[in-house]
Scaffold this active site. Sequence first.
Site, mmCIF file in Angstrom:
data_model
loop_
_atom_site.group_PDB
_atom_site.id
_atom_site.type_symbol
_atom_site.label_atom_id
_atom_site.label_comp_id
_atom_site.label_asym_id
_atom_site.label_seq_id
_atom_site.Cartn_x
_atom_site.Cartn_y
_atom_site.Cartn_z
ATOM 1 N N CYS A 198 0.859 -1.212 -0.173
ATOM 2 C CA CYS A 198 0.029 0.030 0.094
ATOM 3 C C CYS A 198 0.836 1.108 0.219
ATOM 4 C CB CYS A 198 -0.958 0.064 1.324
ATOM 5 S SG CYS A 198 -2.093 -1.148 1.352
ATOM 6 N N HIS A 217 -3.428 7.387 2.243
ATOM 7 C CA HIS A 217 -3.830 6.424 1.589
ATOM 8 C C HIS A 217 -5.211 5.959 2.232
ATOM 9 C CE1 HIS A 217 -4.029 2.046 0.853
ATOM 10 N NE2 HIS A 217 -3.721 1.612 2.123
ATOM 11 N N ASN A 239 -10.239 0.425 -0.772
ATOM 12 C CA ASN A 239 -8.466 0.506 -0.430
ATOM 13 C C ASN A 239 -8.015 -0.046 -1.802
ATOM 14 O OD1 ASN A 239 -5.960 -0.023 0.079
ATOM 15 N ND2 ASN A 239 -6.161 -0.974 2.026
HETATM 16 O O1 UT7 Z 1 -3.965 -0.882 3.564
HETATM 17 C C1 UT7 Z 1 -3.194 -1.629 4.170
HETATM 18 C C2 UT7 Z 1 -3.244 -1.601 5.744
HETATM 19 N N1 UT7 Z 1 -4.578 -2.085 6.002
HETATM 20 C C3 UT7 Z 1 -5.097 -1.730 6.898
HETATM 21 O O2 UT7 Z 1 -4.851 -0.537 7.344
HETATM 22 C C4 UT7 Z 1 -6.359 -2.413 7.681
HETATM 23 C C5 UT7 Z 1 -6.229 -2.039 9.023
HETATM 24 N N2 UT7 Z 1 -7.479 -2.645 9.700
HETATM 25 C C6 UT7 Z 1 -8.783 -2.436 9.517
HETATM 26 O O3 UT7 Z 1 -9.303 -1.464 8.878
HETATM 27 C C7 UT7 Z 1 -9.852 -3.107 10.552
HETATM 28 O O4 UT7 Z 1 -9.179 -3.836 11.573
HETATM 29 C C8 UT7 Z 1 -10.770 -3.897 9.794
HETATM 30 C C9 UT7 Z 1 -11.886 -2.960 9.204
HETATM 31 C C10 UT7 Z 1 -10.231 -4.851 8.884
HETATM 32 C C11 UT7 Z 1 -11.629 -4.624 10.973
HETATM 33 O O5 UT7 Z 1 -12.498 -3.755 11.857
HETATM 34 P P1 UT7 Z 1 -12.142 -3.881 13.381
HETATM 35 O O6 UT7 Z 1 -13.004 -2.745 13.979
HETATM 36 O O7 UT7 Z 1 -10.684 -3.971 13.870
HETATM 37 O O8 UT7 Z 1 -12.891 -5.250 13.715
HETATM 38 P P2 UT7 Z 1 -12.135 -6.827 14.384
HETATM 39 O O9 UT7 Z 1 -11.268 -7.372 13.647
HETATM 40 O O10 UT7 Z 1 -11.666 -6.311 15.685
HETATM 41 O O11 UT7 Z 1 -13.709 -7.395 14.431
HETATM 42 C C12 UT7 Z 1 -14.563 -6.977 15.491
HETATM 43 C C13 UT7 Z 1 -15.868 -7.954 15.275
HETATM 44 C C14 UT7 Z 1 -15.234 -9.358 15.117
HETATM 45 O O12 UT7 Z 1 -16.548 -10.089 15.847
HETATM 46 P P3 UT7 Z 1 -16.432 -10.848 17.079
HETATM 47 O O13 UT7 Z 1 -15.169 -11.449 17.315
HETATM 48 O O14 UT7 Z 1 -16.568 -9.517 17.953
HETATM 49 O O15 UT7 Z 1 -17.707 -11.331 17.477
HETATM 50 C C15 UT7 Z 1 -15.348 -9.902 13.719
HETATM 51 O O16 UT7 Z 1 -15.486 -11.229 13.451
HETATM 52 O O17 UT7 Z 1 -16.508 -7.596 13.992
HETATM 53 C C16 UT7 Z 1 -16.396 -8.955 13.132
HETATM 54 N N3 UT7 Z 1 -16.203 -8.486 11.682
HETATM 55 C C17 UT7 Z 1 -17.211 -8.458 10.752
HETATM 56 N N4 UT7 Z 1 -18.517 -8.312 11.177
HETATM 57 C C18 UT7 Z 1 -19.286 -7.965 10.030
HETATM 58 C C19 UT7 Z 1 -14.861 -8.584 11.091
HETATM 59 N N5 UT7 Z 1 -15.195 -8.403 9.732
HETATM 60 C C20 UT7 Z 1 -16.618 -8.129 9.593
HETATM 61 C C21 UT7 Z 1 -17.413 -8.140 8.273
HETATM 62 N N6 UT7 Z 1 -18.628 -7.875 8.624
HETATM 63 N N7 UT7 Z 1 -17.156 -7.708 7.134
#
Ligand code: UT7
Length: 321
Positions: free
Chosen positions: A115, A248, A278
Amino acid sequence: MSLYARIAGTGGYLPEKVLTNQQIADSGVDTSDEWIMERTGIRQRCIAAEDETASSMGEQAAQQALAAANIAPEDLDLIIVATSAPDRIFPSTACLLQQRLGVRRCAAFDVQAACSGFVYALSIADQYIRAGGAQRVLVVGSEINSRLVDWTDRGTCILFGDGAGAMVLEASSAPGLLSTHIHSDGQFADLLYLPNPINGKNGCELPHIQMQGNEVFKVAVNTLGQIVDETLAANNLDQADIDWLVPHQANIRIIAATARKLKMPMERVVLTIEKQGNTSSASIPLAFNEAVRDGRIQRGQTVLLEAFGSGFAWGSALVRY
Ligand code: UT7
């Protein structure tokens, strides 16, 4: 007389097909438009057609940038392409783009910094121009992320989109790029990566992006805060001197944290994430191009570009446009 790399022209290309959050949810992925919008700021993304490649999309963006710069392809000294979805492993996508542009002999190579690829490529172009090794450089970020994600993995498939962006840089006695800053830390290589199938037991399986999103998120916010400080300090500027932030576009919450650090209202941040998701190395040149073409970014203004991604690799560029 100091030599600077001046942005002479910009271009962008987005594939025609649009995929909405709702369509992803309707396809059976356990997610919702509300969750994706709230946690990422993404509503939809563009998906490349089957016959499109990083070089074909890069060509569209490059032609626009060359036309805006009023520079003919044969006048280029160097072509640098940032991509994680090269047409072929070799030759470089930059060579294939060179072929499409119908030019020969100028140097052409790819940069792999995920990225942050565009900021890395910009930094290399800046060094070449400042050192007098090149007068006119084409820098392109082009990505087909839709072919790199597992469309059943809700943790990654909702995030990414396809597209290409380009800038033509030329040597100038007036700024130009004021400074670029790039860093990496391979200690974090396992938090976000794309396996290479030639190294796996299942040599024929298509690889998919692997990411521990939450961990990446935390490091991204801290690291981008630091690079903003580093960039301002290197130029003896403070937050109020920055007219636009072109980040980004990985997650609206990461972008908002950087804007807060800069004490910048979100109206001064160029956002494409809602419509494009992204697009990895294409996100910064796409956003920059959009804001130039709609008149937001004006000649003479000071613009901060920043990126963070797999590696981890991150970087920034301060531009007097
Ligand atoms: O460009 C390169 C660099 N990349 C990035 O910068 C990405 C950085 N990370 C992120 O943007 C975020 O971490 C994500 C958008 C990928 C995820 O968001 P989050 O707020 O960090 O969610 P999480 O991974 O902590 O998950 C929270 C909950 C989980 O459920 P439980 O375990 O609390 O029941 C996940 O399973 O949200 C769930 N979850 C979803 N729910 C609905 C994860 N993805 C999804 C989804 N839809 N697509």
